[in-house]
Design a protein around this motif. Structure first.
Motif, mmCIF file in Angstrom:
data_model
loop_
_atom_site.group_PDB
_atom_site.id
_atom_site.type_symbol
_atom_site.label_atom_id
_atom_site.label_comp_id
_atom_site.label_asym_id
_atom_site.label_seq_id
_atom_site.Cartn_x
_atom_site.Cartn_y
_atom_site.Cartn_z
ATOM 1 N N SER A 90 1.066 -1.250 0.053
ATOM 2 C CA SER A 90 0.227 -0.099 -0.012
ATOM 3 C C SER A 90 0.758 1.280 0.027
ATOM 4 O O SER A 90 0.452 2.356 -0.580
ATOM 5 N N GLU A 91 1.969 1.273 0.639
ATOM 6 C CA GLU A 91 2.899 2.309 0.734
ATOM 7 C C GLU A 91 3.625 2.501 -0.500
ATOM 8 O O GLU A 91 3.820 3.676 -1.198
ATOM 9 N N GLU A 92 3.787 1.631 -1.252
ATOM 10 C CA GLU A 92 4.365 1.575 -2.762
ATOM 11 C C GLU A 92 3.352 2.201 -3.702
ATOM 12 O O GLU A 92 3.549 2.846 -4.405
ATOM 13 N N VAL A 93 2.214 1.793 -3.397
ATOM 14 C CA VAL A 93 0.809 2.505 -4.463
ATOM 15 C C VAL A 93 0.919 3.916 -4.190
ATOM 16 O O VAL A 93 0.856 4.658 -5.046
ATOM 17 N N ARG A 94 1.018 4.429 -2.818
ATOM 18 C CA ARG A 94 0.914 5.740 -2.336
ATOM 19 C C ARG A 94 2.360 6.550 -3.191
ATOM 20 O O ARG A 94 2.151 7.660 -3.840
ATOM 21 N N ALA A 95 3.205 5.983 -3.179
ATOM 22 C CA ALA A 95 4.413 6.418 -3.897
ATOM 23 C C ALA A 95 4.367 6.609 -5.382
ATOM 24 O O ALA A 95 4.755 7.535 -6.131
ATOM 25 N N LYS A 96 3.408 5.950 -5.889
ATOM 26 C CA LYS A 96 3.182 6.149 -7.273
ATOM 27 C C LYS A 96 1.741 6.985 -7.645
ATOM 28 O O LYS A 96 1.245 7.032 -8.741
ATOM 29 N N SER A 97 1.499 7.861 -6.502
ATOM 30 C CA SER A 97 0.308 8.787 -6.332
ATOM 31 C C SER A 97 -0.904 7.984 -7.022
ATOM 32 O O SER A 97 -1.846 8.442 -7.605
ATOM 33 N N ALA A 98 -0.954 6.703 -6.532
ATOM 34 C CA ALA A 98 -2.241 5.836 -6.845
ATOM 35 C C ALA A 98 -3.168 5.578 -5.586
ATOM 36 O O ALA A 98 -2.557 5.671 -4.599
ATOM 37 N N SER A 99 -4.176 5.290 -5.934
ATOM 38 C CA SER A 99 -5.206 4.540 -4.914
ATOM 39 C C SER A 99 -5.801 3.341 -4.996
ATOM 40 O O SER A 99 -6.449 2.860 -4.054
ATOM 41 N N VAL A 100 -5.497 2.668 -5.911
ATOM 42 C CA VAL A 100 -5.936 1.227 -6.334
ATOM 43 C C VAL A 100 -4.922 0.464 -6.737
ATOM 44 O O VAL A 100 -4.378 0.738 -7.887
ATOM 45 N N LEU A 101 -4.675 -0.698 -6.271
ATOM 46 C CA LEU A 101 -3.713 -1.746 -6.588
ATOM 47 C C LEU A 101 -4.514 -2.869 -7.421
ATOM 48 O O LEU A 101 -5.505 -3.252 -6.743
ATOM 49 N N LEU A 102 -4.076 -3.237 -8.640
ATOM 50 C CA LEU A 102 -4.655 -4.305 -9.342
ATOM 51 C C LEU A 102 -4.225 -5.423 -9.116
ATOM 52 O O LEU A 102 -3.463 -6.069 -9.899
ATOM 53 N N ALA A 103 -4.648 -6.119 -7.761
ATOM 54 C CA ALA A 103 -4.045 -7.015 -7.419
ATOM 55 C C ALA A 103 -4.914 -7.436 -5.923
ATOM 56 O O ALA A 103 -5.563 -6.608 -5.620
ATOM 57 N N PRO A 104 -4.937 -8.693 -5.420
ATOM 58 C CA PRO A 104 -4.104 -9.792 -5.984
ATOM 59 C C PRO A 104 -4.960 -10.745 -7.257
ATOM 60 O O PRO A 104 -5.911 -10.613 -7.463
#
Length: 855
Positions: A90-104
């Motif tokens: 989730s912290e990695e997603v924030r670093a990419k200025s994103a709010s939704v991870l397309l996984a799992p």
């Protein structure tokens, strides 16, 4: 979510025009939803997973942490570890200025040939669902949405956009829907992604049974459902089935004008539009972006040391020790003078499989370098020679930019290749935009400058200078999505302007690789240039979605010509006097990838030959295999092959993980989350995978993986749930909390586990259930996994493993009743540390006196 926000969502929805609501139902671009600034509705950004957060550039983007693949995480049998992984993701997603991870990714492995098996957890739906639930809870605990995919039965890549799968309802529900059902209950994902495939004649994005009846109806799912990229196949049908969001944008199947016309004629369409728009607004609120109109921040790389430590620990916990004769492992450096370290993956940085799970890693570690460093810390005098052994490249490798063999221009220019965008087909005049790529693999489907329309004529130049480490013959290769030519030293070397065949590169839209062999000299710098136009060769297969978005793609390769027979002979000669030989073999992101399946389960390019020849001249051989699915191991019984380690794909820490396990810094505690058959022909799906004429029948029904091998007594190479340890364990006599089960109750199996060695380790206790004779018309497996518990134990320590099973876990789908049914009878509960029947201990019987059902 608080009542105030829920009220504001309804108020905002009421203020939207029909056109505005419809505009929300498709993406803005490749990775973002549509904003409505005047209504304070922001755009939210999504990012690919599941092995990290790549950000909004498919290739050449910001670096990110590369986590272990799903199959390795499945081998940990540890949902709590999946939760920890999700937290850091989730912290990695924030670093990419994103709010939704397309996984799992949580599809079950139907065949060992599935190209994306490495992304998913297991052949077993319970293990898949439990691991996915842990991952989801971890990601969402910090305010990032997880997107469980691919719903449903996305078990092959061959014809993946349109393969029609014939699956009976019992199998669909008990095997392929089951991981999603478990995750709905235990993980509660905020988003779901539909699959590309067709089931029983209907695309998954509009499937009335899977989407409308089961997901939205029986499971009461109120989260967001999005399509896979370019996987929305209809306007009204998908909406009415429950698909909220078409991705990517702009809309292809949901044009506003036509959608308005359909809505004005049908109240059910208007209501469905409201429901989907509400779910999109709700997701925006859940991820903390409600009315947040702050401009999107630039992406950045965290490169967090704690994340690296977790990846390394997870890698060790998922590594499976398959063979360890005479306690060959861990190696004892103090008693060794020479350890040869060889093989195609020994100096390779194999972090994961290919496709959308790939990313630009913060760093990579290779087995040989990390092993040498680690072993010399213990014995500084030990020799660790390296020999290649064989080369397994499926295509000519990318240019070695990081190695210093490629630069943008003259002697003082930066490493990389210069990419220039032009209007017109000829790539002349002033460029519209420029950038430097640190890779020669430029998949440009999401990188076109916004000032260039996908419908206009445009082109790129991809240029730089290359050099080579030694004089000799080199292969230079080119693959592109559209018309291209490659020039070396100003002369045309490869004409790929009118190609006719497409291969597997760049998600199956790249041309077949064209290779030319030439002499190159060390110390020389050779100008190289690719002219790539947006012209689609008239005789090549078309790809409408890629054409519509104006996708380009270039893959350049440069590598010396090799002969594996010579390399194997050199390796055999070099290891004769070694005290031990470590051979690192396997697959990589060329052999296992999204977009295509494997054709067999053999180790490619002479790797079996390498192992056999080394075993002829050395009696202490250790094989480390990196793959995301089973491979044949015809040398497994060879007496000179003393140890086998299944290392999977361990992300950016893969090299450290292998060194840790070989030297005992980590005690492997993984168990196989899938069966390793002796040969692929033993797999029950073999005759019906991938099917023919774009159709496939799931004729094996419930007999997937170990369910088939155990029921039919088919010998395997290594069974489901199997894995050794450097520790030794004893399992006590199991007991049950009750002898009778009624509706709404649970039962618990309790068993003591003791570490009887002087090495701390972990054991996985597995609970299987043999059900009474069923009235079901479908053949049922002899037993099924219904629970598991990983127990970490210090030296000499004993702990009790408690495994609780709920009443619904014993249910089967009754097509006659159209319900789930727990049948009356005696259910035998078995406890063990793998699925091997003879090694399981009876815990007792659970009696169900009266059947019950539910829907």
């Amino acid at each position: 979510m608080d009542a105030t926000t829920l009220k504001e969502i309804e108020e905002t929805l009421a203020q939207l025009t029909l056109e505005e609501k419809i505009s929300l139902l498709a993406g803005k671009d490749f990775w973002r939803t549509v904003p409505l600034p005047e209504k304070q509705i922001p755009s939210i950004k999504v990012s690919d997973g599941p092995s990290g957060a790549r950000g909004d550039t498919f290739s050449g983007g910001q670096k990110a942490a590369f986590f272990p693949s799903g199959i390795l995480m499945g081998a940990t049998f540890n949902p709590e570890l999946a939760y920890e992984t999700g937290e850091l993701l989730s912290e990695e997603v924030r670093a990419k200025s994103a709010s939704v991870l397309l996984a799992p990714t949580a599809c079950c492995h139907r065949s060992p040939l599935g190209g994306r098996n490495f992304e998913s957890y297991s052949e077993d739906p319970l293990l898949s669902g439990k691991m996915a639930s842990g991952y989801i809870r971890g990601v969402q605990s910090r305010g990032i949405a997880a997107t469980m995919k691919h719903f449903v039965a996305n078990e092959q890549e061959t014809w993946r956009l349109y393969v029609d799968e014939t699956i009976d309802e019992t199998t669909l529900r008990e095997i392929y829907l089951k991981p999603f059902e478990i995750a709905m209950r235990e993980g509660q994902p905020w988003a779901i992604m539909t699959a590309y495939n067709i089931i029983n004649g209907v695309h998954c994005d509009s499937h009335p049974l899977a989407l409308k009846q089961v997901l939205r109806g029986e499971w009461n799912y109120e989260g967001l459902v999005m399509s896979d990229w370019f996987g929305c196949n209809s306007m009204v049908e998908s909406l009415l089935a429950g698909l909220d969001l078409e991705m990517p944008g702009p809309a292809r199947k949901r044009p506003i004008k036509e959608f308005v016309e359909a809505a004005e004629k049908d109240e059910s369409v208007r209501k469905a539009i409201d429901d989907s728009a509400r779910r999109i607004l709700t997701l925006i609120a859940k991820v903390g972006k409600w009315k947040d109109m702050t401009p999107e921040a630039p992406e950045y790389s965290r490169n967090d040391p704690e994340t690296g430590k977790l990846i390394r620990r997870a890698g060790g916990e998922g590594t499976v020790l398959l063979k360890n004769e005479g306690k060959t492992l861990p190696l004892q450096p103090g008693s060794l003078k020479k350890v040869a370290f060889i093989g195609p993956n020994a100096k390779a940085t194999v972090a994961g499989g290919g496709g959308s799970a790939n990313l630009e890693p913060n760093y990579l570690t290779q087995p040989y370098e990390t092993f040498v460093t680690a072993i010399k810390e213990i014995n500084g005098d030990i020799e660790v020679p390296w020999v290649q052994g064989c080369i397994i490249d499926r295509w000519v490798p990318n240019i070695d930019v990081e190695g210093g063999f490629c630069r943008v221009g003259g002697p003082d220019s930066e490493a990389g290749l210069f990419l220039e965008w032009f209007r017109g087909y000829e790539a002349t005049g002033e460029p519209v935009a420029t950038t430097v790529f640190k890779t020669s693999n430029a998949f440009l489907w999401d990188s076109r400058p916004t000032s260039i329309s996908p419908s206009e004529e445009f082109s790129v130049r991809f240029s730089g200078q290359i050099s080579v480490p030694e004089d000799g013959k080199y292969n230079i290769s080119l693959s592109t999505i559209t018309a291209s030519k490659l020039y070396l030293n100003g002369e045309l070397l490869i004409d790929n302007w009118d190609f006719k065949e497409r291969g597997n590169l760049m998600m199956n839209v790249g041309s077949e690789e064209v290779v030319k062999t030439i002499e190159l000299k060390k110390g020389e710098w050779y100008p190289i240039l690719v002219h790539n136009s947006s012209i689609w060769p008239k005789d090549s297969p078309r790809d409408p979605p890629m054409e519509e978005i104006g996708a380009l793609g270039i893959r350049l390769g440069v590598a010396p010509v090799y002969d594996n027979a010579v390399l194997i002979a050199e390796a055999a000669d070099a290891v004769k006097d070694a005290d031990a030989v470590v051979i690192v073999v396997g697959l990589n992101n060329e052999w296992e990838s999204e977009s295509y399946d494997r054709s067999d389960t053999k180790l490619p390019n002479n790797q079996d030959d390498l192992i056999e020849e080394i075993a002829k001249v050395n009696q202490n051989v250790i094989v480390v295999n990196q793959s995301g699915a089973p491979v044949d191991m015809p040398w497994a019984e060879n007496s000179n092959v003393k140890a086998i380690v299944q290392a999977w794909y361990a992300g950016q820490e893969a090299g450290h993980v292998i060194a840790d396990v070989l030297l005992g810094k980590q005690n492997p505690s993984g168990k196989l989350p899938l069966t390793f058959p002796i040969k692929v022909q033993d797999n029950p799906s073999y005759l019906y995978f991938p099917g023919r004429d774009q159709k496939v029948e799931y004729t094996e029904k419930l007999m997937v993986g170990y369910r088939y091998y155990d029921t039919e007594n088919v010998q395997t190479r290594f069974p489901f749930g199997y894995g050794l340890s450097y520790s030794t364990f004893s399992i006590g006599e199991p007991s049950l909390s009750t002898a009778e089960l009624t509706e709404g109750q649970t039962f618990t199996a309790n068993v003591d586990v003791s570490n009887t060695s002087n090495v701390a380790g972990a054991e996985v206790v597995q609970l299987y259930v043999k059900r009474p004779a069923s009235t079901s018309s479908i053949k049922r497996p002899v037993k099924e996994l219904k629970g598991f518990k990983k127990v970490h134990l210090g030296t000499g320590e004993t702990a009790t493993a408690n495994i609780t099973v709920d009443d619904k876990s014993l249910g089967i789908w009754s097509t006659e009743a159209g319900k789930w049914v727990v049948e009356a009878g005696d259910y035998e509960v078995l406890i063990g540390t793998s699925s091997v029947q003879d090694e399981l201990k009876p815990a007792g019987k659970i009696t169900v006196k009266a059947a019950w059902s539910w829907i």
